[in-house]
Design a protein around this motif. Structure first.
Motif, PDB file in Angstrom:
ATOM      1  N   UNK A   1      10.622  45.826   0.380  1.00 51.32           N
ATOM      2  CA  UNK A   1      12.083  45.911   0.378  1.00 51.32           C
ATOM      3  C   UNK A   1      12.619  46.422   1.712  1.00 51.32           C
ATOM      4  N   UNK A   2      13.671  45.745   2.233  1.00 48.96           N
ATOM      5  CA  UNK A   2      14.240  46.120   3.523  1.00 48.96           C
ATOM      6  C   UNK A   2      15.728  45.770   3.545  1.00 48.96           C
ATOM      7  N   UNK A   3      16.544  46.654   4.125  1.00 48.43           N
ATOM      8  CA  UNK A   3      17.966  46.365   4.276  1.00 48.43           C
ATOM      9  C   UNK A   3      18.831  47.085   3.255  1.00 48.43           C
ATOM     10  N   UNK A   4      20.106  46.821   3.321  1.00 49.20           N
ATOM     11  CA  UNK A   4      21.072  47.460   2.428  1.00 49.20           C
ATOM     12  C   UNK A   4      21.479  46.494   1.328  1.00 49.20           C
ATOM     13  N   UNK A   5      20.796  46.588   0.225  1.00 48.88           N
ATOM     14  CA  UNK A   5      21.063  45.708  -0.908  1.00 48.88           C
ATOM     15  C   UNK A   5      20.548  46.351  -2.181  1.00 48.88           C
ATOM     16  N   UNK A   6      21.368  46.366  -3.222  1.00 50.86           N
ATOM     17  CA  UNK A   6      20.945  46.957  -4.487  1.00 50.86           C
ATOM     18  C   UNK A   6      19.864  46.114  -5.143  1.00 50.86           C
ATOM     19  N   UNK A   7      19.064  46.792  -5.905  1.00 48.22           N
ATOM     20  CA  UNK A   7      17.986  46.130  -6.639  1.00 48.22           C
ATOM     21  C   UNK A   7      18.582  45.254  -7.742  1.00 48.22           C
ATOM     22  N   UNK A   8      18.147  43.996  -7.809  1.00 46.63           N
ATOM     23  CA  UNK A   8      18.602  43.110  -8.871  1.00 46.63           C
ATOM     24  C   UNK A   8      17.827  43.386 -10.147  1.00 46.63           C
ATOM     25  N   UNK A   9      18.448  43.084 -11.263  1.00 48.98           N
ATOM     26  CA  UNK A   9      17.856  43.406 -12.565  1.00 48.98           C
ATOM     27  C   UNK A   9      16.501  42.732 -12.760  1.00 48.98           C
ATOM     28  N   UNK A  10      16.350  41.487 -12.296  1.00 54.35           N
ATOM     29  CA  UNK A  10      15.110  40.741 -12.497  1.00 54.35           C
ATOM     30  C   UNK A  10      14.152  40.885 -11.316  1.00 54.35           C
ATOM     31  N   UNK A  11      14.439  41.803 -10.420  1.00 52.46           N
ATOM     32  CA  UNK A  11      13.635  41.961  -9.217  1.00 52.46           C
ATOM     33  C   UNK A  11      12.445  42.892  -9.447  1.00 52.46           C
ATOM     34  N   UNK A  12      11.298  42.513  -8.907  1.00 52.47           N
ATOM     35  CA  UNK A  12      10.104  43.365  -8.921  1.00 52.47           C
ATOM     36  C   UNK A  12       9.657  43.569  -7.482  1.00 52.47           C
ATOM     37  N   UNK A  13       9.628  44.802  -7.048  1.00 54.01           N
ATOM     38  CA  UNK A  13       9.182  45.104  -5.693  1.00 54.01           C
ATOM     39  C   UNK A  13       7.672  45.086  -5.595  1.00 54.01           C
TER      40      UNK A  13
END
Length: 254
Positions: free
Chosen positions: A179-191
């Motif tokens: 993960x990089x940058x200014x962005x909120x985590x999306x609900x379906x996102x897996x880091x």
């Protein structure tokens, strides 16, 4: 006695497998292939697999994806199975493996540890109860000489999650690598996070994070022996099997 050709015999995993094979009375490393051939080796070793003179029943490959084509050609020509322990294959190479499995038995696993494969089952159980309400993250750690990232095992865990979500929720998750940058985590996102440092053998963790609790499923390899033992057991299992692709679940009957 099952006779094994060990591809990558002079690498770290190759030496570990060769040493552990001495504990088995039903198999032996009859020869090896490696780019580097040492003069003091007691096992016949070749730089080109086509120069091998010994009889071989099964190939174990712990080397580099670049050797895949010659391995498949040799195995098909001699009608012997391959245990593929190497990771980092391209989509095109995976298709070649699939096609070759119509002619020879192929054992393929991104991780030869029995514990990692049990971890997959635990992840599936966790997904049943937690997927909709918990954030999921994957971390993996390896030594600083490892080439591919994320690790093959992390990819295996990613596939386990993706397959489960497709089958049970008819949707796909989004894998965010580092993960990089200014962005909120999306609900379906897996880091998916890869660490390369020191001489870490291998550590994989799946985190289920809810509002008021965290569940962590983690596997840590303390020695390369665990992968070597898995590879040797896979060779024993594969010998004599009919052509198709086998994996740890097949061997462990999970």
């Amino acid at each position: 006695m099952i006779k094994i050709l060990l591809n990558g015999i002079n690498g770290r995993m190759g030496k570990t497998i060769e040493n552990l094979s001495l504990n088995y009375d039903n198999l032996k490393i009859s020869c090896g292939v490696d780019n580097v051939v040492t003069k003091n080796s007691t096992t016949p070793t070749y730089q080109n697999i086509n120069d091998v003179k010994e009889d071989v029943d099964v190939i174990i490959d712990f080397s580099h994806p670049n050797s895949l084509d010659e391995l498949l050609d040799y195995a098909i020509k001699n009608k012997i199975g391959i245990v593929l322990c190497t990771t980092g294959h391209t989509k095109e190479q995976l298709e070649k493996i699939k096609n070759a499995s119509k002619e020879i038995p192929i054992f393929m696993s991104y991780n030869m540890s029995i514990g990692i494969n049990v971890l997959q089952i635990l992840i599936q159980k966790g997904l049943q109860a937690l997927y909709k309400d918990y954030d999921i993250e994957i971390t993996e750690k390896h030594h600083n000489q490892k080439l591919d990232s994320p690790s093959g095992t992390a990819i295996m865990l990613m596939n386990t999650i993706q397959d489960f979500v497709k089958q049970n929720f008819n949707e796909e998750v989004i894998f965010n690598h580092g993960r990089l940058g200014e962005k909120k985590r999306e609900a379906k996102e897996i880091g998916v996070h890869a660490i390369r440092a020191g001489n870490i053998i291998g550590e994989h963790e799946v985190i289920f994070a809810g509002n008021n609790e965290i569940i962590e499923l983690k596997h840590t390899a303390l020695s390369r022996d665990v992968f070597a033992q898995g590879a040797l057991k896979a060779a024993l299992y594969l010998h004599g099997k009919e052509p198709k692709i086998y994996d740890m679940n097949s061997m462990l009957n999970l």
